[in-house]
Design a protein around this motif. Structure first.
Motif, mmCIF file in Angstrom:
data_model
loop_
_atom_site.group_PDB
_atom_site.id
_atom_site.type_symbol
_atom_site.label_atom_id
_atom_site.label_comp_id
_atom_site.label_asym_id
_atom_site.label_seq_id
_atom_site.Cartn_x
_atom_site.Cartn_y
_atom_site.Cartn_z
ATOM 1 N N ASN A 66 -8.997 27.912 132.367
ATOM 2 C CA ASN A 66 -9.217 26.822 133.324
ATOM 3 C C ASN A 66 -9.107 25.460 132.635
ATOM 4 O OD1 ASN A 66 -9.704 28.629 135.489
ATOM 5 N ND2 ASN A 66 -11.820 28.904 134.784
ATOM 6 N N GLN A 67 -8.084 25.346 131.787
ATOM 7 C CA GLN A 67 -7.785 24.116 131.047
ATOM 8 C C GLN A 67 -8.939 23.684 130.137
ATOM 9 O OE1 GLN A 67 -6.395 21.398 134.169
ATOM 10 N NE2 GLN A 67 -4.282 21.847 133.560
ATOM 11 N N LYS A 68 -9.676 24.674 129.640
ATOM 12 C CA LYS A 68 -10.700 24.438 128.631
ATOM 13 C C LYS A 68 -10.430 25.364 127.449
ATOM 14 C CE LYS A 68 -14.368 22.850 131.725
ATOM 15 N NZ LYS A 68 -15.763 23.052 132.191
ATOM 16 N N ARG A 69 -10.595 24.828 126.253
ATOM 17 C CA ARG A 69 -10.315 25.611 125.055
ATOM 18 C C ARG A 69 -11.482 26.541 124.754
ATOM 19 N NH1 ARG A 69 -9.052 22.891 119.256
ATOM 20 N NH2 ARG A 69 -11.302 22.513 119.319
ATOM 21 N N VAL A 70 -11.162 27.802 124.528
ATOM 22 C CA VAL A 70 -12.174 28.815 124.234
ATOM 23 C C VAL A 70 -11.744 29.557 122.968
ATOM 24 C CG1 VAL A 70 -13.335 30.902 125.037
ATOM 25 C CG2 VAL A 70 -12.728 29.086 126.673
ATOM 26 N N GLU A 71 -12.685 29.709 122.011
ATOM 27 C CA GLU A 71 -12.361 30.431 120.781
ATOM 28 C C GLU A 71 -12.387 31.923 121.032
ATOM 29 O OE1 GLU A 71 -13.604 30.681 116.042
ATOM 30 O OE2 GLU A 71 -14.576 29.220 117.362
ATOM 31 N N ILE A 72 -11.395 32.609 120.452
ATOM 32 C CA ILE A 72 -11.292 34.061 120.574
ATOM 33 C C ILE A 72 -11.103 34.656 119.186
ATOM 34 C CG2 ILE A 72 -10.314 33.960 122.908
ATOM 35 C CD1 ILE A 72 -7.555 34.401 121.650
ATOM 36 N N ASP A 73 -11.182 35.969 119.105
ATOM 37 C CA ASP A 73 -10.946 36.651 117.837
ATOM 38 C C ASP A 73 -9.458 36.599 117.484
ATOM 39 O OD1 ASP A 73 -13.607 37.322 117.610
ATOM 40 O OD2 ASP A 73 -13.354 39.227 118.677
ATOM 41 N N VAL A 74 -9.194 36.479 116.199
ATOM 42 C CA VAL A 74 -7.805 36.514 115.743
ATOM 43 C C VAL A 74 -7.277 37.936 115.926
ATOM 44 C CG1 VAL A 74 -6.253 36.244 113.776
ATOM 45 C CG2 VAL A 74 -8.190 34.678 114.075
ATOM 46 N N PRO A 75 -6.165 38.100 116.645
ATOM 47 C CA PRO A 75 -5.615 39.449 116.840
ATOM 48 C C PRO A 75 -5.310 40.122 115.501
ATOM 49 C CG PRO A 75 -4.548 37.867 118.307
ATOM 50 C CD PRO A 75 -5.399 37.076 117.359
ATOM 51 N N GLU A 76 -5.568 41.414 115.434
ATOM 52 C CA GLU A 76 -5.398 42.136 114.177
ATOM 53 C C GLU A 76 -3.966 42.062 113.658
ATOM 54 O OE1 GLU A 76 -6.790 46.118 114.371
ATOM 55 O OE2 GLU A 76 -8.840 45.573 114.960
ATOM 56 N N ASP A 77 -2.996 42.111 114.567
ATOM 57 C CA ASP A 77 -1.603 42.096 114.117
ATOM 58 C C ASP A 77 -1.167 40.722 113.615
ATOM 59 O OD1 ASP A 77 -1.801 40.998 116.657
ATOM 60 O OD2 ASP A 77 0.233 41.573 117.208
#
Length: 734
Positions: free
Chosen positions: A233-244
């Protein structure tokens, strides 16, 4: 203050730690840097930004690469606007001019100030269309760094290559921003590899995209911090770095460490020993590498959903130079000496006028303050005119919106209004230190058309309107050609001239049309002839009588008429010689073939007669004209055309096409040489009558990679096969 101490302060003051954490993290990075004074955001006593907390950055790139959309996303993410506009809808902050809205392109440079983490980022959104490169030249003078926008859908375009060249010529620090990574048919990897192949290992990714199994980009990774984000929704959200992606990020992070190590011998030793660098050391090294042009960070994102916008601003603050570290300037002092101009907040005030807007919103002179600070009551000297100017109201501009301010500090960009005598390129200085900065290097206009009003009698309105438009766009020229009796408008191409015609109608209510500019031909004789001219008129009382014999001779290289006399025995009194010359000077303005001026002609008055009562100056003047008219058809007259010295710079792959085209234009190749940009420079002599559309044709032949200059050198005889059409066209014009 340590992190725990800051967190304790947040608890005591009831500040939400989750909200405070990103800001705390950002501040700690800068305070821990050895060059923290250059990075630390500051405010002056009057709450204006200081030079250390200002970044002046221009957006460069091909038309349609996404520069304006990126500017909109940055405005939205900093809270300057609550809804992003779209270029197609004509409601963006940058493109506010009616012509920009109608054409869905940028025509002039817009200033977009961004307030982010207590830093002022003056973003200059430039046009990508080649016809409006004058606005790009202006922005390059005001900016200290550049962001080159390259679409992941189109890869490296001509506009991107030109932008890179502009930065190279100015030793300007730069980022590369790969836009539109989330759109269909985009290919980040192909674009990045093309950048690496063309510009080498200095191309360093600091932000890379994340894509799913269907190759759709879903987020981005901060290579330096090894953190991943996506937009919700046009807000930055931190996520886990994908394993690949872990191994890829480690590889890119290692490349960044190597780039940082190359900025310092001690760091290089530690790098080979396998030591890790602190975040402070990484930021410091990257900043140094960007400033020294040994590193060009690559970022990516999407202007439509703001992906990567916050990270771009973080890197602008951390890695790009402030105005003191930015562009170097050369200044000419009052006594003519050239010296380096040092940007300094402690020096006497000095500002450079890099852009002018003169439209329905008023006249604004855009300035960059290069030293000291200026206020609304500051009095400065215009180095060009020597006149004293009191500035009056000061503004910061955001698109077309002007916000009045009390002061503009060193390094900042703003504007002042209603300064009629101030022009783009002027240097405004303190009387104690008058210097003149180098003018903006606009390209020489290469496309000319005649402009005229649709309604006769409005010629003055056309001239007045174009002169007003020339205040805000000095890249075009306007010449009133007395010989062809045309007002000739010259610019970079047909699109620029079409915009000027539209602005004439929209702003000044004048309908105008464009037509091919006439060529200034000449006429010349090739054979010596003698002719008799007699003017005799009797109307009762004193009459008129003049009688002359004149010999006409061709001259090789002489434009003006040569008049001589060889009269013996007083057959023509000496006091009538000037009248004969005057008549001939008037007659040679129209040649016998097509009415073009006669050149290379010598006229010798060698005999005649007079009447003691009826002879006068007018009679001898008319007799000389009659002699000219009788002689010219018998003197083997011919047409001459202007010949230009042409220099065309093109990549090697286009040389064949250009040479073939020149032969169709009756051009004579004079040689070919390589230039310092890896192009081939073709030199030729070509009739200027064949070059009217060359700017457009060369652009089409070379995909806009070619450029040329054309300068008049001399007149030459037109081939007989071409003369008949020129003569017929001239008679039709009459």
């Amino acid at each position: 203050m340590s992190v725990p101490e800051i967190m304790q302060f947040c608890i005591l003051t009831k500040i939400n730690i989750a909200i405070a954490q990103p800001f705390v993290y950002n501040v700690l990075i800068r305070v821990s840097s050895p060059t923290w004074k250059a990075h630390l955001p500051e405010r002056s006593k009057n709450n204006m930004y200081t030079v250390n907390s200002i970044r002046n950055v221009c957006l460069l790139g091909h038309s349609g690469s996404g520069k304006t959309a990126l500017a909109e996303s940055l405005l939205y993410m900093t809270g300057a606007i609550d809804r992003m506009g779209k270029n197609a809808d004509g409601n963006t902050v940058s493109d506010y001019d009616p012509e920009e809205i109608r054409r869905h392109i940028s025509i002039s440079t817009s200033v977009i100030p961004l307030d982010y983490h207590n830093v002022r980022i003056n973003l200059l959104d430039t046009p990508g269309a080649f016809d409006f490169s004058g606005a790009v030249m202006e922005a390059l003078r005001a900016a200290d760094a550049a962001i080159l926008v390259c679409s992941a859908k189109d890869g490296i375009t001509v506009g991107f290559e030109k932008a890179w060249k502009y930065c190279e010529e100015r030793n300007m620090p730069r980022f590369v921003y790969i836009s539109k990574v989330d759109e269909d048919h985009s290919d980040y990897n192909a674009t990045f590899e093309a950048l690496r192949e063309k510009y080498g290992n200095k191309i360093a990714p600091v932000v890379v995209p994340i894509w799913d199994a269907s190759h759709k980009v879903t987020g981005i990774i901060d290579v330096l911090n090894k953190r991943a984000y996506e937009m919700q929704n046009q807000k930055r959200v931190e996520i886990d770095v994908p394993e690949d992606k872990v191994s890829v990020i480690e590889e890119f992070n290692g490349a960044l460490k190597e780039a940082v190590a190359e900025t310092d011998e001690a760091l290089m030793d530690r790098f080979f020993e396998g030591d890790d660098f602190t975040y402070r050391e990484m930021i410091t090294g990257l900043h140094q590498g960007v400033t020294e042009l040994s590193l060009f960070p690559v970022l990516c994102g999407s202007g439509l959903n703001c992906l990567g916008s916050l990270m771009l601003m973080d890197h602008i603050i951390d890695l790009l130079p402030n105005p003191v570290q930015g562009n170097y300037h050369k200044a000419t002092t009052a006594d003519g000496k050239v010296e380096e101009f040092v940007v300094s907040p402690a020096a006497v005030p000095c500002a450079f006028v890099w852009k002018t807007v003169s439209d329905q919103y008023g006249k604004y002179s855009f300035v960059k303050v290069l030293s000291g600070e200026i206020t609304s009551d500051t009095t400065l000297v215009n180095a060009r005119t020597g006149e004293t100017e009191k500035l009056g109201r000061l503004y910061t501009m955001c698109g077309k919106k002007a916000t009045e301010v009390k002061v503009l500090t060193c390094g900042d960009i703003g504007a002042f209004g209603k300064m009629d005598k101030v022009k783009t390129g002027d240097t405004l200085c303190d009387p104690r230190k008058v210097v003149s900065l180098k003018q903006i290097p606009y390209a020489q206009p290469c496309y000319s058309m005649a402009i005229a009003p649709k309604v006769k009698g409005q010629e003055d309105k056309v001239g007045t309107g174009l002169n007003r438009l020339n205040e805000e766009d000095p890249s075009f020229t306007l010449v009133n050609n007395a010989e062809t009796k045309q007002l000739v408008l010259s610019g970079a191409g047909d699109q620029q001239l079409d915009v000027l015609v539209s602005k004439l109608k929209g702003r000044f209510g004048v309908d105008a049309t464009l037509s091919p500019a006439k060529v200034a031909y000449r006429e010349k004789i090739k054979k010596k002839v003698e002719a008799h001219g007699r003017h005799k008129k009797q109307t009762g009382g004193s009459g008129q009588f003049g009688d002359v014999w004149v010999r006409f001779e061709p001259q090789d290289e002489q434009d003006d008429l040569i008049f001589a006399e060889e009269v013996f025995g007083g057959s023509v009194p000496r006091n009538f010689y000037p009248a004969v010359e005057k008549g001939l000077q008037e007659a040679v303005q129209k040649g016998p073939l097509a009415g073009y001026p006669m050149v290379g002609l010598k006229a010798v008055l060698y005999d005649g007669s007079y009447h003691p009562v009826d002879s006068n100056e007018m009679a001898f003047k008319l007799a000389a004209i009659l002699a000219y008219k009788e002689a010219m058809p018998n003197a083997n007259p011919t047409l001459l055309e202007p010949i230009g010295a042409l220099k065309v710079s093109v990549p090697e792959s286009y040389v064949g096409d250009v040479m073939g085209d020149l032969s169709k234009r009756r051009g004579r190749p004079m040689g070919m040489n390589p230039d310092h940009d890896g192009n081939t420079v073709i030199e030729a002599e070509v009739p200027m009558a064949e070059m009217g559309s060359y700017a457009i044709d060369l652009r089409a032949m070379t995909q806009a990679r070619g450029s040329f200059t054309l300068e008049f050198v001399r007149y030459e005889e037109v081939p007989k096969a071409n003369q008949a059409k020129i003569i017929a066209d001239a008679k039709n014009d009459d």
